[in-house]
Design an enzyme around this catalytic site. Sequence first.
Site, mmCIF file in Angstrom:
data_model
loop_
_atom_site.group_PDB
_atom_site.id
_atom_site.type_symbol
_atom_site.label_atom_id
_atom_site.label_comp_id
_atom_site.label_asym_id
_atom_site.label_seq_id
_atom_site.Cartn_x
_atom_site.Cartn_y
_atom_site.Cartn_z
ATOM 1 N N TYR A 128 0.929 -1.292 0.082
ATOM 2 C CA TYR A 128 -0.205 -0.010 -0.195
ATOM 3 C C TYR A 128 0.736 1.216 0.367
ATOM 4 O O TYR A 128 1.959 1.344 0.609
ATOM 5 C CB TYR A 128 -0.873 -0.442 1.418
ATOM 6 C CG TYR A 128 -2.075 0.750 1.602
ATOM 7 C CD1 TYR A 128 -2.985 1.412 0.205
ATOM 8 C CD2 TYR A 128 -1.144 2.008 2.185
ATOM 9 C CE1 TYR A 128 -3.332 2.134 0.410
ATOM 10 C CE2 TYR A 128 -2.401 3.538 2.531
ATOM 11 C CZ TYR A 128 -3.328 3.237 1.637
ATOM 12 O OH TYR A 128 -4.257 3.976 1.668
ATOM 13 N N ASP A 223 9.373 2.957 -0.345
ATOM 14 C CA ASP A 223 8.333 3.241 0.781
ATOM 15 C C ASP A 223 8.345 2.999 2.415
ATOM 16 O O ASP A 223 7.698 1.977 2.509
ATOM 17 C CB ASP A 223 6.630 2.955 -0.043
ATOM 18 C CG ASP A 223 5.581 3.875 0.941
ATOM 19 O OD1 ASP A 223 6.080 4.792 1.916
ATOM 20 O OD2 ASP A 223 4.297 3.134 0.643
ATOM 21 N N LYS A 251 4.546 9.187 9.100
ATOM 22 C CA LYS A 251 3.644 8.526 10.232
ATOM 23 C C LYS A 251 4.600 8.547 11.268
ATOM 24 O O LYS A 251 4.697 9.375 11.540
ATOM 25 C CB LYS A 251 4.188 7.108 10.553
ATOM 26 C CG LYS A 251 2.923 6.111 8.907
ATOM 27 C CD LYS A 251 2.111 4.760 9.008
ATOM 28 C CE LYS A 251 0.920 4.804 8.032
ATOM 29 N NZ LYS A 251 1.238 3.840 7.120
HETATM 30 C C1 LIG Z 1 0.034 4.868 6.178
HETATM 31 C C2 LIG Z 1 1.205 4.311 4.539
HETATM 32 C C3 LIG Z 1 0.442 5.121 3.724
HETATM 33 C C4 LIG Z 1 -0.146 6.427 3.666
HETATM 34 O O1 LIG Z 1 0.136 7.576 4.601
HETATM 35 P P1 LIG Z 1 -1.358 8.420 4.906
HETATM 36 O O2 LIG Z 1 -0.124 9.023 5.764
HETATM 37 O O3 LIG Z 1 -2.216 7.591 5.264
HETATM 38 O O4 LIG Z 1 -1.583 9.228 3.564
HETATM 39 C C5 LIG Z 1 1.892 5.219 2.425
HETATM 40 N N1 LIG Z 1 2.786 4.139 2.515
HETATM 41 C C6 LIG Z 1 2.524 3.291 3.790
HETATM 42 C C7 LIG Z 1 3.724 1.983 3.454
HETATM 43 C C8 LIG Z 1 2.179 3.411 4.331
HETATM 44 O O5 LIG Z 1 1.846 1.894 5.452
#
Ligand SMILES: *Cc1c(COP(=O)(O)O)cnc(C)c1O
Length: 416
Positions: A128, A223, A251
């Site tokens: 994701y 990511d 995060k």
């Molecule tokens: C949570 C997450 C996102 C999205 O971040 P948001 O702050 O919710 O937009 C993108 N990539 C990864 C790996 C994530 O865990």
Amino acid sequence: MPGGVNSPVRAFRSVGGAPLYIKSALGSKMVDADGNEFIDYVGSWGPMILGHADPRVIDAIKRTAENGTSFGANSELEIELAKFVKRLVPSIEMIRMVNSGTEATMSAMRLARAFTGRNKIIKFEGCYHGHGDSFLSKAGSGVATFGLPDSPGVTPTTAADTLNAVYNDLASVQKLVQQNHGEIAAVFIEPVAGNMGCVQARREFLQGLRDLCTAENILLIFDEVMCGFRVARGGAQELYGTDADLTTFGKIIGGGLPVGAYGGRGDIMEMIAPSGPVYQAGTLSGNPLAMTAGIETLRAIDEDTDFFSSLEEKGAHLERGLRDAALEAGVEHQINRVGSMFTVFFTRKEVTDFTSAKMSDTEKFAEYFRHMLQSGIYLPPSQFEACFISVAHTREDLDRTIEAASGAFTTVAKNK
Ligand SMILES: *Cc1c(COP(=O)(O)O)cnc(C)c1O
């Protein structure tokens, strides 16, 4: 609010029951609107690695707020956080702050396309990368939880530029690269996946990706929105010893306030406006409150030399306890864990990619989840999410969790 929530993963659709409404949180615990207390393993989906309402973070936010919450001009706090990230993650030569992980990945994608002059991207099934149109194809997290097909509203032309490979399977990437030779701008990957449940990349696989991308002039984009500052001080890049061309953060970098960031090689980042032509902007980007929460969180992580060994110890203790409980109850299971990130899957087979993650019995997961909630343990309400341990989780918290799991596994075993 659609579904009663402001983010789909908060709903309890796949596990049944009514979602929690939280009144307050402190350390490892959260209290809901009815006054029930829970040991929390969601940790706001990753940011709360220090536990909730850490006094160092809260005090700094209070002091900063008294001097104004947003200027629409620069402040030294932005420089401080940027320097901090650069020091912890050496592949970052330049960085741009944004307001969410989604913004970070969307911006990194635009930049990668501009830099390479190519349109297509490769991602992995079950990963994701936020809710940007291009990433909503075989995506993990809520998309996987609700079994949604690729989201309506994404145009076929956009979807056609996203290619999906199989996690931990280098040959599947090589094949896509061959079939689309000279057309791939970037490979996006969660180097420790958390959005199909916790799944660790194999070291040789990541190194293979690195070599392939270098040979084909494809940008490798890690990511690290979830695993950054979580699996090691320098994130997955430190853990694996593999550098990315660009990295996205979110995060933990915001310490519980809305922050994202993307950064990496200077020659690529120079293309961002105003030093270059790739446009990306944000009214609240780099705002002092969010920068402060990020700085204080990273400082706490950085200053404590035992930070990650202590998390690893807690993780190992919990894993051992959960495994023993599952074995004793006779429940088929796999526990995937990387430091303070883990997932219990209800399957006999090893979970290494999205296909094997989906082999997990989600009915059993739902039962396990409900039993845990009843026992005061709040897990992510989905099989396809990772649990997070914070440094605020005590041995007593972990032992209470193991005891609850013991009961939950026994129930799960009975109802098969
Ligand atoms: C949570 C997450 C996102 C999205 O971040 P948001 O702050 O919710 O937009 C993108 N990539 C990864 C790996 C994530 O865990």
